[in-house]
Enzyme design. Structure first.
Site, PDB file in Angstrom:
ATOM      1  N   CYS A 116       1.152  -1.399   0.088  1.00 45.32           N
ATOM      2  CA  CYS A 116       0.233   0.307  -0.247  1.00 45.32           C
ATOM      3  C   CYS A 116       1.046   0.937  -0.010  1.00 45.32           C
ATOM      4  CB  CYS A 116      -0.851  -0.089   0.854  1.00 45.32           C
ATOM      5  SG  CYS A 116      -2.758   1.381   0.698  1.00 45.32           S
ATOM      6  N   HIS A 211      -3.367  -5.032   0.355  1.00 44.62           N
ATOM      7  CA  HIS A 211      -3.435  -5.508   1.529  1.00 44.62           C
ATOM      8  C   HIS A 211      -3.379  -6.957   2.054  1.00 44.62           C
ATOM      9  CE1 HIS A 211      -2.274  -1.962   4.077  1.00 44.62           C
ATOM     10  NE2 HIS A 211      -3.156  -1.502   3.305  1.00 44.62           N
ATOM     11  N   GLU A 213      -1.764  -8.685   4.186  1.00 40.56           N
ATOM     12  CA  GLU A 213      -1.706  -9.071   5.847  1.00 40.56           C
ATOM     13  C   GLU A 213      -2.850  -8.848   6.308  1.00 40.56           C
ATOM     14  OE1 GLU A 213      -0.587  -4.804   5.941  1.00 40.56           O
ATOM     15  OE2 GLU A 213      -0.833  -6.392   4.209  1.00 40.56           O
TER      16      GLU A 213
END
Length: 265
Positions: A116, A211, A213
């Site tokens: 990001c 993202h 994660e």
């Protein structure tokens, strides 16, 4: 004072000898109270997603001016630059310093994974252009189309990536985007919202706009916070939450892509 946190990772399946691998998380965001309470901080979120048994992961809170010593850079096998509420095109002192560090890591051909804000700030540091997304916020789960062969980037065998389809869903949470990649970079994924969802430079830099994660739980909390501080409209927030209820990100595939890239296998 420079803060370094080392964590021995034992929650991943063992994929070979990682005893001597060392990675650094360059954290460009401060931990929210929710993430601290539920996950112990963003550091744990990243290590859970990308770490493997026997590795050492160090934390540098670059948003607070904590950076690795330049003489220690060669000790690391890879670096991860996190997302951030700050603008990658801003001129805060720590962002300028981070750009210098990223140029140094590129010159050393060190593995760098940008997520990001990290994806955007790598682009900026190496001569690309970033700015506000022309189409506004992207918040929710989006399908990303991968257009390039990942095998050379991952330095792995084709069978290791056979289960990764050419179209993957990922959690998105951004209002900025890459406008133009640096000279020599390759755009390897796009979506119907964002033209540069992923880019690479040779085999040592990988930027991902989404993202990999994040959990849906983390994004739900971010949507609530954005709504409460009037950063987004209520209808937009409700639409994003509905999308989270009916769609799933391909987290395992994204984690495999990121781990394979960082570990060079």
């Amino acid at each position: 004072m420079l803060m370094k946190i080392m964590k021995e990772v034992d929650q991943r399946d063992h994929h070979g000898d990682h005893e001597n691998k060392r990675f650094a998380l360059l954290l460009a965001a401060r931990d929210s109270e929710y993430v601290k309470k539920m996950y112990g901080g963003y550091f744990n979120v990243f290590v859970t997603a990308f770490g493997e048994e026997g590795e050492r992961w160090d934390l540098f809170r670059v948003v607070d001016g904590e950076f690795p010593d330049m003489k220690d850079l060669d000790d690391y096998d890879g670096f991860v630059v996190s997302g951030s509420p700050y603008d990658a095109y801003g001129n805060d002192t720590w962002i300028i310093k981070l750009c210098f560090l990223l140029r140094t890591l590129d010159s050393m051909a060190k593995k760098v994974l940008g997520i990001c804000f990290g994806h955007q700030v790598i682009c900026r540091a190496l001569g690309g252009k970033v700015g506000k997304a022309y189409s506004g916020w992207d918040l929710g789960i989006r399908k990303v189309k991968i257009t390039k062969d990942l095998v050379p980037l991952m330095n792995c065998y084709q069978e290791d990536l056979d289960e990764i389809p050419a179209s993957l869903s990922i959690i998105e949470c951004h209002q900025d985007e890459v406008w133009e990649v640096p000279l020599g970079a390759n755009v390897i994924a796009y979506s119907d919202k964002t033209g540069v969802e992923m880019f690479t430079i040779e085999d040592h830099i990988l930027g991902i706009q989404g993202h990999p994660e994040y959990t849906k739980d983390i994004l739900n909390n971010i949507i609530d916070r954005l709504l409460n501080d009037h950063s987004i409209e209520r209808g937009f927030a409700e639409d994003a939450k509905i999308m989270l209820q009916i769609a799933e990100p391909d987290r395992k595939c994204w984690e495999k892509i990121c781990r394979n890239f960082l570990k060079g296998r």
